[in-house]
Design an enzyme around this catalytic site. Structure first.
Site, PDB file in Angstrom:
ATOM      1  N   HIS A   1      37.758 -63.189  75.053  1.00 14.29           N
ATOM      2  CA  HIS A   1      38.581 -63.800  76.100  1.00 14.29           C
ATOM      3  C   HIS A   1      39.899 -64.350  75.559  1.00 14.29           C
ATOM      4  CE1 HIS A   1      36.529 -67.810  75.325  1.00 14.29           C
ATOM      5  NE2 HIS A   1      37.688 -68.284  75.727  1.00 14.29           N
TER       6      HIS A   1
ATOM      7  N   SER B   1      37.781 -72.134  71.419  1.00 16.67           N
ATOM      8  CA  SER B   1      37.378 -70.745  71.580  1.00 16.67           C
ATOM      9  C   SER B   1      37.872 -69.931  70.398  1.00 16.67           C
ATOM     10  CB  SER B   1      37.987 -70.156  72.845  1.00 16.67           C
ATOM     11  OG  SER B   1      37.154 -70.429  73.916  1.00 16.67           O
TER      12      SER B   1
ATOM     13  N   ASP C   1      31.390 -62.127  72.874  1.00 17.36           N
ATOM     14  CA  ASP C   1      32.759 -62.587  73.139  1.00 17.36           C
ATOM     15  C   ASP C   1      33.627 -62.527  71.867  1.00 17.36           C
ATOM     16  OD1 ASP C   1      35.014 -63.752  74.215  1.00 17.36           O
ATOM     17  OD2 ASP C   1      33.924 -65.320  75.280  1.00 17.36           O
TER      18      ASP C   1
HETATM   19  N1  ARG Z   1      34.244 -70.984  79.604  1.00 20.02           N
HETATM   20  C1  ARG Z   1      34.986 -70.355  78.539  1.00 20.02           C
HETATM   21  C2  ARG Z   1      36.323 -71.067  78.360  1.00 20.02           C
HETATM   22  O1  ARG Z   1      36.539 -72.095  78.907  1.00 20.02           O
HETATM   23  C3  ARG Z   1      35.146 -68.888  78.751  1.00 20.02           C
HETATM   24  C4  ARG Z   1      36.131 -68.497  79.804  1.00 20.02           C
HETATM   25  C5  ARG Z   1      36.328 -67.020  79.958  1.00 20.02           C
HETATM   26  N2  ARG Z   1      35.222 -66.369  80.618  1.00 20.02           N
HETATM   27  C6  ARG Z   1      35.050 -66.257  81.970  1.00 20.02           C
HETATM   28  N3  ARG Z   1      33.980 -65.666  82.418  1.00 20.02           N
HETATM   29  N4  ARG Z   1      35.923 -66.718  82.861  1.00 20.02           N
HETATM   30  O2  ARG Z   1      37.355 -70.577  78.027  1.00 20.02           O
HETATM   31  N1  GLU Z   2      35.994 -71.170  76.473  1.00 19.28           N
HETATM   32  C1  GLU Z   2      36.718 -72.305  75.977  1.00 19.28           C
HETATM   33  C2  GLU Z   2      38.079 -71.942  75.385  1.00 19.28           C
HETATM   34  O1  GLU Z   2      38.718 -71.022  75.791  1.00 19.28           O
HETATM   35  C3  GLU Z   2      35.884 -72.972  74.964  1.00 19.28           C
HETATM   36  C4  GLU Z   2      34.780 -73.566  75.659  1.00 19.28           C
HETATM   37  C5  GLU Z   2      34.949 -75.041  75.792  1.00 19.28           C
HETATM   38  O2  GLU Z   2      35.772 -75.495  76.602  1.00 19.28           O
HETATM   39  O3  GLU Z   2      34.236 -75.687  75.047  1.00 19.28           O
HETATM   40  O4  GLU Z   2      38.591 -72.611  74.523  1.00 19.28           O
END
Ligand code: ARG
Ligand code: GLU
Length: 720
Positions: A89, A655, A225
């Site tokens: 991502h 991330s 990921d």
């Molecule tokens: N929760 C993760 C973050 O905050 C992954 C986000 C990307 N994935 C998604 N399914 N939207 O960045």
């Molecule tokens: N998916 C999050 C990011 O893009 C990390 C997950 C979190 O917020 O801990 O940094």
């Protein structure tokens, strides 16, 4: 020596001597260069075998040289040839930019078979920290106690500019000055910036985004990921702009990749660039956020997601158009709900209140502190109360009004055609600039979705925002339609020149002079102007003043806390600078009678496989290797582990951060948190807060066994 310097000198000396801590071992994102002996001893006890200099050193090579700031996230160097691993991502914008209908890398994945096939990304750069240094005294040098907050801020701004200029080394470097402890301390960060970064490989999104929004923020998780990039440099191994003659970067340090088994309780350490946390927050602000602001945001986004979803379900082309928008809206929406639930469950507001009672007692026992801080909490409470309305107006402006895509487009028009909005004139080159943006806007635009969103968001705005912050045009237009939102939407979506590419093209291709007049009188443009003018006239300035006052109170509150508990060890809130978090591999109990294990494996992917649901379609290539059980050195027992959870304190920005074992070998990449633990931005609960990591063995397994890209695995140092 100013008061803050004194406090810090005290904190640093005392904290080195004492073993008493204010935080549990798992809580905290620590500054790598200044780990206290206590903290370091704790890490050793938990399983760390590196020396402090092996973790962080300036001049000589250390683990920090392998940790890379990558877009909004983090990456890690894993070969002597500048190979990078980051999250799928995090690399998504680059992967998407290279994808076309013919070469659909999102669907099929992409693997460069040689250096020549690696794809450049113009305009994209990554940075590696060269050094960091406490420069509080130079920044505060001209600050006097009698200065107003404005004067103080201006003086700091000037000092920052001066230091940045003086301290940016020759060559490809960037100097950042960042506040820590709410502005009680300032650090200078010097980064080496690499501007030739090429895409090396990415699995299909059916692996890289497996589980999609459905599984996002949740455990158990089965997302691969990760994506692979490489840093290129000039022949002198120094950063250089893209050139076909550039060569792979030879880093000062790269991380070995571990394929050894991981067990519950094992030491883990996350090294990366966490974004924003607010652990010093008062009960008053937390109460406002959890009780009022977040619920409003969630409610607005629930409506928008429902509207998008209803159209995406029935039309595959709309599903593609809105996939990325939906994911963006849904990510924070889901997180905020986790935060609300988590704070309530951990009784986070009471925890902050209990602390505030203790704080008040402590300062009351000291005459000077009573004088300095006696009114502090009360002033914070008053500030939060005074700001609430303006803050909610700002929230509704961003989350409701500006979520209407046509209003956003009117904003683009205003930005690209500054003379055009006056209604008098429109320059052809401005119109051309607008068309360039409008093309991509309409490509991913559904008028049906936007019309319904308009109705819902205008209603929400009217119902929730006090009359004095209702823009005139909103009131007038609605009145014209006898208070009927549907009728109003009819006019906007059937008559506005912005309603379609064809209509705006038709208007602009006539005389540009005439076009400017038409646009200035358009209901969407009038509405946009009216909202932004209201914000500029009634919100921006008073809101800025209250925010400035809040920042000053928060700074004092933080300083006071450090002062009254000078024997305790604190860590500064996340501010997108290099940090180390440590913890251990462990699961958690999300609810009564439920216990989660810390590992997932290939079986879980196959169990989730569902050819009818886009997010859960397992690629055939993965199924084939799974059926043949060809796991090689990546096996753990008779499966391959996919993800694991551990108790490291992380937040967004982490991330792609490397998750290391005690020897500094790569166990995997951090990519998410569990939903139950997202409140750790405000309150860390060691029982609930877990970070989620994609296991190195799964990444190598996908690269090597599923897609057969041996050359990449061969250039890494794989250790067992
Ligand atoms: N929760 C993760 C973050 O905050 C992954 C986000 C990307 N994935 C998604 N399914 N939207 O960045
Ligand atoms: N998916 C999050 C990011 O893009 C990390 C997950 C979190 O917020 O801990 O940094």
């Amino acid at each position: 020596m100013n008061i803050f310097k004194q406090i810090f000198a005290f904190v640093l000396t005392v904290s080195a001597a004492l073993t008493c801590t204010s935080v549990k071992a798992e809580e905290g994102m620590w500054l790598p260069g200044t780990l206290t002996q206590t903290r370091y001893d704790q890490m050793r006890e938990a399983g760390l075998s590196l020396t402090p200099e092996e973790i962080y050193a300036v001049g000589t090579s250390s683990l920090k040289d392998a940790v890379v700031m990558f877009g909004g996230g983090t990456a890690v160097v894993v070969s002597s040839q500048g190979l990078l691993l980051t999250n799928y991502h995090c690399g998504y914008p680059q992967i998407q930019a290279h994808s076309t209908v013919k070469n659909d890398y999102l669907t099929n994945g992409f693997w460069a078979n040689s250096l020549e096939e690696e794809l450049p990304n113009p305009g994209f750069s990554v940075s590696v920290l060269a050094s960091m240094e406490d420069i509080t005294s130079s920044i505060m040098q001209n600050i006097t106690p009698t200065m107003t907050e404005q004067q103080r801020g201006d003086s700091i701004k000037q000092a920052i500019a001066r230091i940045q200029k003086a301290r940016t080394p020759e060559g490809s470097y960037r100097a950042d000055v960042r506040p820590l402890y709410a502005g009680n301390q300032y650090y200078l960060y010097v980064y080496e910036v690499f501007s030739d970064v090429r895409l090396v490989g990415a699995p299909p999104s059916a692996i890289g985004k497996f589980g999609g929004d459905e599984d996002n923020w949740t455990w158990p998780r089965h997302t691969g990921d990760f994506s692979v990039f490489r840093i290129y440099v000039g022949k002198d191994n120094k950063p250089a702009p893209y050139s076909p003659d550039n060569v792979p970067y030879q880093p000062k340090k790269y991380a070995p990749v571990s394929v050894a088994s991981i067990r519950k309780g094992d030491f883990t350490m996350v090294y990366g660039f966490p974004g924003t946390t607010d652990e010093f927050v008062s009960s008053y602000k937390l109460d406002y956020l959890i009780g009022r602001n977040y619920p409003a945001r969630v409610e607005l986004r629930t409506q928008r997601l429902r509207i998008m979803d209803s159209y995406m379900r029935n039309d595959p082309s709309v599903r593609i158009q809105y996939a990325s928008k939906y994911a963006g809206v849904s990510n924070a929406w889901k997180k905020w709900q986790g935060v609300i639930r988590g704070i309530k469950r951990a009784d986070g507001i009471s925890q902050k209140r209990t602390y505030e009672v203790y704080f008040t007692k402590r300062i009351q026992s000291d005459a000077q502190q009573t004088k300095d801080y006696g009114n502090l909490l009360d002033n914070i409470r008053k500030n939060i109360e005074a700001s609430a309305t303006l803050d909610m107006v700002t929230t509704y402006y961003n989350e409701a009004a500006m979520s209407v895509e046509l209003l956003k487009l009117a904003g683009i028009f205003k930005a690209t055609c500054p003379t055009g909005v006056s209604g008098k004139d429109l320059k052809p080159e401005e119109a051309a600039r607008f068309f360039a943006s409008a093309g991509s806007f309409y490509k991913d635009y559904s008028a049906s979705i936007d019309r319904e969103t308009f109705t819902a968001m205008m209603k929400a705005y009217q119902n929730n925002i006090p009359a004095e912050y209702q823009p005139t045009e909103m009131t007038e237009q609605l009145k014209k339609h006898k208070g009927l939102f549907d009728k109003w939407a009819d006019e906007v979506y059937e008559k506005s020149v912005f309603r379609s590419f064809e209509s705006i093209e038709a208007v602009l291709s006539k005389s540009v002079k005439k076009a400017a007049k038409t646009i200035a009188e358009d209901p969407v443009m009038l509405l946009y102007e009216s909202i932004t003018e209201m914000i500029a006239a009634k919100v921006t300035e008073p809101h800025r003043r209250l925010t400035q006052q809040y920042d000053s109170l928060a700074r004092t509150y933080t300083a006071a806390r450090l002062q009254i508990d000078a024997g305790k060890i604190f860590y500064p809130d996340g501010n997108r600078t290099l940090r180390i978090a440590f913890g251990r591999v462990e699961g958690y109990s999300p609810a009564d009678a439920v216990e989660y294990l810390p590992f997932t494996s290939l079986e879980g992917i196959m169990e989730k496989d569902n050819p009818n649901v886009y997010e859960f379609r397992v690629p055939q290539a993965l199924k084939t290797v799974y059926e043949n059980k060809d796991f090689g050195r990546y096996a753990d027992g008779n499966t391959v582990r996919v993800c694991f959870t551990a108790s490291n304190h992380t937040t967004s920005g982490n991330s792609g951060s490397p998750v290391f074992n005690g020897k500094g070998e790569l166990l995997g990449l951090n990519f998410d948190r569990n939903w139950e633990g997202t409140m750790n931005d405000f309150v860390y609960d060691p029982d609930q807060c877990r970070n989620i990591t994609v296991d190195s063995r799964y990444m190598l397994f996908v690269i090597d066994k599923v897609y057969g890209i041996k050359r990449l695995v061969d250039e890494m140092t794989v250790v067992k």
